[in-house]
Design a protein around this motif. Structure first.
Motif, PDB file in Angstrom:
ATOM      1  N   UNK A   1       0.831  -1.190   0.109  1.00  0.00           N
ATOM      2  CA  UNK A   1       0.095   0.053  -0.027  1.00  0.00           C
ATOM      3  C   UNK A   1       0.890   1.178   0.263  1.00  0.00           C
ATOM      4  N   UNK A   2       1.825   1.221   0.838  1.00  0.00           N
ATOM      5  CA  UNK A   2       2.880   2.439   1.112  1.00  0.00           C
ATOM      6  C   UNK A   2       3.652   2.470  -0.753  1.00  0.00           C
ATOM      7  N   UNK A   3       3.789   1.503  -1.045  1.00  0.00           N
ATOM      8  CA  UNK A   3       4.481   1.419  -2.446  1.00  0.00           C
ATOM      9  C   UNK A   3       3.635   2.149  -3.466  1.00  0.00           C
ATOM     10  N   UNK A   4       2.425   1.905  -3.362  1.00  0.00           N
ATOM     11  CA  UNK A   4       1.520   2.045  -4.460  1.00  0.00           C
ATOM     12  C   UNK A   4       1.124   3.672  -4.193  1.00  0.00           C
ATOM     13  N   UNK A   5       1.223   4.085  -2.952  1.00  0.00           N
ATOM     14  CA  UNK A   5       1.094   5.556  -2.882  1.00  0.00           C
ATOM     15  C   UNK A   5       2.109   6.291  -3.448  1.00  0.00           C
ATOM     16  N   UNK A   6       3.353   5.683  -3.347  1.00  0.00           N
ATOM     17  CA  UNK A   6       4.636   6.408  -3.849  1.00  0.00           C
ATOM     18  C   UNK A   6       4.256   6.503  -5.536  1.00  0.00           C
ATOM     19  N   UNK A   7       3.775   5.477  -5.962  1.00  0.00           N
ATOM     20  CA  UNK A   7       3.516   5.474  -7.354  1.00  0.00           C
ATOM     21  C   UNK A   7       2.536   6.581  -7.836  1.00  0.00           C
ATOM     22  N   UNK A   8       1.365   6.507  -7.004  1.00  0.00           N
ATOM     23  CA  UNK A   8       0.485   7.672  -7.355  1.00  0.00           C
ATOM     24  C   UNK A   8       0.995   8.845  -7.170  1.00  0.00           C
ATOM     25  N   UNK A   9       1.928   9.132  -6.364  1.00  0.00           N
ATOM     26  CA  UNK A   9       2.473  10.436  -6.168  1.00  0.00           C
ATOM     27  C   UNK A   9       3.347  10.713  -7.579  1.00  0.00           C
ATOM     28  N   UNK A  10       4.020   9.828  -8.012  1.00  0.00           N
ATOM     29  CA  UNK A  10       4.697   9.954  -9.321  1.00  0.00           C
ATOM     30  C   UNK A  10       4.029  10.300 -10.317  1.00  0.00           C
TER      31      UNK A  10
ATOM     32  N   UNK B   1      -1.841 -11.276  -5.190  1.00  0.00           N
ATOM     33  CA  UNK B   1      -3.026 -11.171  -6.293  1.00  0.00           C
ATOM     34  C   UNK B   1      -3.263  -9.712  -6.550  1.00  0.00           C
ATOM     35  N   UNK B   2      -3.958  -9.064  -5.569  1.00  0.00           N
ATOM     36  CA  UNK B   2      -4.291  -7.827  -5.506  1.00  0.00           C
ATOM     37  C   UNK B   2      -3.390  -6.636  -5.853  1.00  0.00           C
ATOM     38  N   UNK B   3      -2.224  -6.901  -5.217  1.00  0.00           N
ATOM     39  CA  UNK B   3      -0.909  -6.020  -5.732  1.00  0.00           C
ATOM     40  C   UNK B   3      -0.580  -6.260  -7.074  1.00  0.00           C
ATOM     41  N   UNK B   4      -0.675  -7.424  -7.558  1.00  0.00           N
ATOM     42  CA  UNK B   4      -0.035  -7.780  -9.079  1.00  0.00           C
ATOM     43  C   UNK B   4      -1.237  -7.097 -10.059  1.00  0.00           C
ATOM     44  N   UNK B   5      -2.253  -6.999  -9.538  1.00  0.00           N
ATOM     45  CA  UNK B   5      -3.517  -6.152 -10.414  1.00  0.00           C
ATOM     46  C   UNK B   5      -2.986  -4.876 -10.515  1.00  0.00           C
ATOM     47  N   UNK B   6      -2.671  -4.181  -9.440  1.00  0.00           N
ATOM     48  CA  UNK B   6      -2.359  -2.825  -9.352  1.00  0.00           C
ATOM     49  C   UNK B   6      -1.175  -2.370  -9.956  1.00  0.00           C
ATOM     50  N   UNK B   7      -0.104  -3.344  -9.724  1.00  0.00           N
ATOM     51  CA  UNK B   7       1.050  -3.203 -10.370  1.00  0.00           C
ATOM     52  C   UNK B   7       1.256  -3.335 -12.092  1.00  0.00           C
ATOM     53  N   UNK B   8       0.318  -4.121 -12.506  1.00  0.00           N
ATOM     54  CA  UNK B   8       0.103  -4.021 -14.000  1.00  0.00           C
ATOM     55  C   UNK B   8      -0.622  -2.809 -14.432  1.00  0.00           C
ATOM     56  N   UNK B   9      -1.601  -2.146 -13.684  1.00  0.00           N
ATOM     57  CA  UNK B   9      -2.176  -0.996 -14.066  1.00  0.00           C
ATOM     58  C   UNK B   9      -0.977   0.282 -14.019  1.00  0.00           C
ATOM     59  N   UNK B  10      -0.332   0.243 -13.123  1.00  0.00           N
ATOM     60  CA  UNK B  10       0.882   1.202 -12.968  1.00  0.00           C
ATOM     61  C   UNK B  10       1.921   1.135 -14.067  1.00  0.00           C
ATOM     62  N   UNK B  11       2.208  -0.256 -14.499  1.00  0.00           N
ATOM     63  CA  UNK B  11       2.837  -0.617 -15.658  1.00  0.00           C
ATOM     64  C   UNK B  11       2.088   0.163 -16.871  1.00  0.00           C
ATOM     65  N   UNK B  12       1.083  -0.216 -17.293  1.00  0.00           N
ATOM     66  CA  UNK B  12       0.457   0.294 -18.324  1.00  0.00           C
ATOM     67  C   UNK B  12       0.291   1.974 -18.293  1.00  0.00           C
ATOM     68  N   UNK B  13       0.096   2.485 -17.023  1.00  0.00           N
ATOM     69  CA  UNK B  13       0.249   3.922 -17.037  1.00  0.00           C
ATOM     70  C   UNK B  13       1.497   4.634 -17.319  1.00  0.00           C
ATOM     71  N   UNK B  14       2.495   3.781 -16.955  1.00  0.00           N
ATOM     72  CA  UNK B  14       3.863   4.435 -17.271  1.00  0.00           C
ATOM     73  C   UNK B  14       4.175   4.303 -19.030  1.00  0.00           C
ATOM     74  N   UNK B  15       3.518   3.413 -19.498  1.00  0.00           N
ATOM     75  CA  UNK B  15       3.629   3.415 -21.176  1.00  0.00           C
ATOM     76  C   UNK B  15       3.062   4.425 -21.641  1.00  0.00           C
ATOM     77  N   UNK B  16       1.766   4.824 -21.028  1.00  0.00           N
ATOM     78  CA  UNK B  16       1.100   6.144 -21.805  1.00  0.00           C
ATOM     79  C   UNK B  16       1.878   7.391 -21.390  1.00  0.00           C
ATOM     80  N   UNK B  17       2.512   7.434 -20.098  1.00  0.00           N
ATOM     81  CA  UNK B  17       3.221   8.779 -19.748  1.00  0.00           C
ATOM     82  C   UNK B  17       4.580   8.838 -20.726  1.00  0.00           C
TER      83      UNK B  17
END
Length: 332
Positions: free
Chosen positions: A67-76, A99-115
């Protein structure tokens, strides 16, 4: 009849059970306990729900770390910093997330490709008006020029979704004596259908045309268009990518009174003649001549204006000359 007192060892056991339940509440209360409650929400990913089936296997420390890791990702993401987001995602490569973290991780990877598409200039947008200068009453065809520099097709927004052009207009009106009136206006325009672009293709997406206007008392109006294209997602090479915004390259338009074209064609001769006549009806000619003065003639024009400002410092012509001098220095 008085109820018999329970043996001491039973009281202690009940107390231990109560204390143990209280500890479980403290441990699982923040990440979903045995009752199957909701866990902490990773920003931008929605609440993390831990099912009854797997809740007993959830390590609260692991849940807290992710959760803390994803918070840092969202700030980026909020800071529009793809490099920082990429660094964060690389730091967890090789880990085995829940499993729930893997799903969120995949979404941030996709968001990175768009950025990265935006940062690398693979997809671009800029405000387009046809040309820069207009006279009062002209029809302005306003829109966006969209460019695909990716080696595959893309559609924005993705089919089935909508986008919004969130524009900001900075309007600056000029008077002949140097007056300036500034205003800012928001402009939100919907993008209801996807725009398909092939590799290396560019398209113009037009919006509602409007008439160029000039307020009373102004001799020139400058309008700066800037803003972002907000898109929920885009389709790139068949892959659906979440997408935040695409900055649009700013552009500027200028509006002049009707009949300004002869001044624009011969600004130095117009300036010289208007200063010689000194007629108030030619004051706009002095100001506009300074606007259109080519670089090669600016030094000569500046000398004429300085001389007029010195000779007529207590008259309106001197004020007009001072305003034209300032405009001469500002225009490119």
């Amino acid at each position: 009849m008085r109820r018999p007192r329970a043996p001491r060892f039973q009281v202690r056991r009940r107390g231990a059970l109560f204390f143990g339940s209280f500890l479980l509440f403290l441990v699982f209360g923040s990440c979903g306990g045995p009752s199957g409650g909701e866990g902490p929400a990773a920003p931008g990913t929605g609440p993390i729900v831990i099912s009854r089936k797997n809740s007993s296997q959830v390590d609260p420390l692991v849940a807290s770390w992710w959760t803390s890791f994803f918070r840092q990702c969202q700030e980026a993401v909020r800071g529009k910093d793809p490099d920082h987001l990429e660094s964060l995602l690389k730091s967890v490569e090789g880990r085995n997330p829940p499993s729930w973290a893997a799903d969120s991780l995949a979404r941030f990877h996709a968001l990175l490709r768009g950025m990265k598409l935006v940062k690398e200039g693979k997809v671009r947008a800029r405000f387009a008006l046809g040309h820069r200068d207009f006279k009062e009453g002209d029809i302005v065809f306003f829109g966006l020029r969209l460019e695909n520099h990716e080696d595959g097709p893309l559609a924005l927004p993705a089919p089935g979704t909508k986008g919004i052009l969130q524009a900001r207009l900075r309007v600056l009106d000029y008077g002949v004596f140097g007056e300036r009136w500034e205003s800012k206006r928001p402009l939100n325009l919907p993008l209801d259908k996807p725009i398909a672009l092939g590799p290396g293709e560019a398209k113009f997406e037009g919006f509602q045309p409007f008439h160029a206007s000039l307020p009373r008392g102004a001799v020139m109006r400058a309008v700066l268009f800037q803003g972002n294209l907000l898109l929920g997602s885009i389709l790139v090479k068949g892959e659906l990518l979440p997408f935040k915004s695409l900055p649009a390259q700013p552009t500027e338009m200028r509006v002049f009174p009707k009949g300004y074209e002869p001044i624009a064609r011969k600004p130095f001769l117009t300036l010289k003649r208007a200063l010689e006549l000194g007629d108030p009806k030619h004051f706009p000619h002095v100001f506009l001549a300074a606007v259109f003065m080519p670089t090669a003639l600016k030094e000569k024009a500046g000398a004429l204006l300085q001389d007029a400002a010195r000779k007529h410092q207590d008259r309106d012509l001197g004020r007009v000359a001072q305003a034209a001098l300032k405009m001469l220095a500002e225009t490119r």
